[in-house]
Scaffold this motif. Structure first.
Motif, PDB file in Angstrom:
ATOM      1  N   ARG A  96       5.708   2.768  10.751  1.00 56.15           N
ATOM      2  CA  ARG A  96       7.035   2.209  10.485  1.00 56.15           C
ATOM      3  C   ARG A  96       8.015   2.536  11.601  1.00 56.15           C
ATOM      4  NH1 ARG A  96       8.314   4.460   4.802  1.00 56.15           N
ATOM      5  NH2 ARG A  96       6.879   6.026   5.525  1.00 56.15           N
ATOM      6  N   MET A  97       7.954   3.761  12.133  1.00 51.08           N
ATOM      7  CA  MET A  97       8.852   4.145  13.224  1.00 51.08           C
ATOM      8  C   MET A  97       8.548   3.325  14.483  1.00 51.08           C
ATOM      9  SD  MET A  97      11.204   6.302  12.594  1.00 51.08           S
ATOM     10  CE  MET A  97      11.617   6.845  14.231  1.00 51.08           C
ATOM     11  N   ALA A 126      -3.700   2.069   2.788  1.00 49.52           N
ATOM     12  CA  ALA A 126      -3.148   1.130   1.820  1.00 49.52           C
ATOM     13  C   ALA A 126      -1.687   0.841   2.132  1.00 49.52           C
ATOM     14  CB  ALA A 126      -3.287   1.691   0.415  1.00 49.52           C
ATOM     15  N   ARG A 127      -0.971   1.843   2.624  1.00 49.36           N
ATOM     16  CA  ARG A 127       0.449   1.705   2.933  1.00 49.36           C
ATOM     17  C   ARG A 127       0.694   2.210   4.344  1.00 49.36           C
ATOM     18  NH1 ARG A 127       4.519   5.302  -0.084  1.00 49.36           N
ATOM     19  NH2 ARG A 127       5.848   5.228   1.705  1.00 49.36           N
ATOM     20  N   PRO A 128       1.504   1.521   5.114  1.00 50.48           N
ATOM     21  CA  PRO A 128       1.741   2.003   6.471  1.00 50.48           C
ATOM     22  C   PRO A 128       2.430   3.364   6.466  1.00 50.48           C
ATOM     23  CG  PRO A 128       3.016   0.006   6.034  1.00 50.48           C
ATOM     24  CD  PRO A 128       2.190   0.288   4.833  1.00 50.48           C
TER      25      PRO A 128
END
Length: 60
Positions: free
Chosen positions: A34-35, A27-29
């Motif tokens: 993100r890195m 649902a969320r990275p």
């Protein structure tokens, strides 16, 4: 194989794969995701930066 049959089979298989991957899509990275994009952005910025002038050899 008839092209119409091939298209129908491809469409059905694609729908099955979409359903199977929907359960694995977060649902969320996560932090790793993100890195990775942060490093890509940094690399693009470094690539667009003006090049450092090369040092010239000293004449003795």
């Amino acid at each position: 194989m008839h092209c119409d049959i091939h298209l129908v089979l491809h469409t059905l298989r694609a729908a099955e794969l979409h359903e199977a991957t929907a359960a694995f899509h977060p649902a969320r990275p996560g932090l790793r995701h993100r890195m990775g994009w942060t490093l890509v952005e940094l690399g693009l910025r470094l690539a667009q930066a003006s090049p450092v002038p090369a040092r010239t050899a000293r004449v003795v």
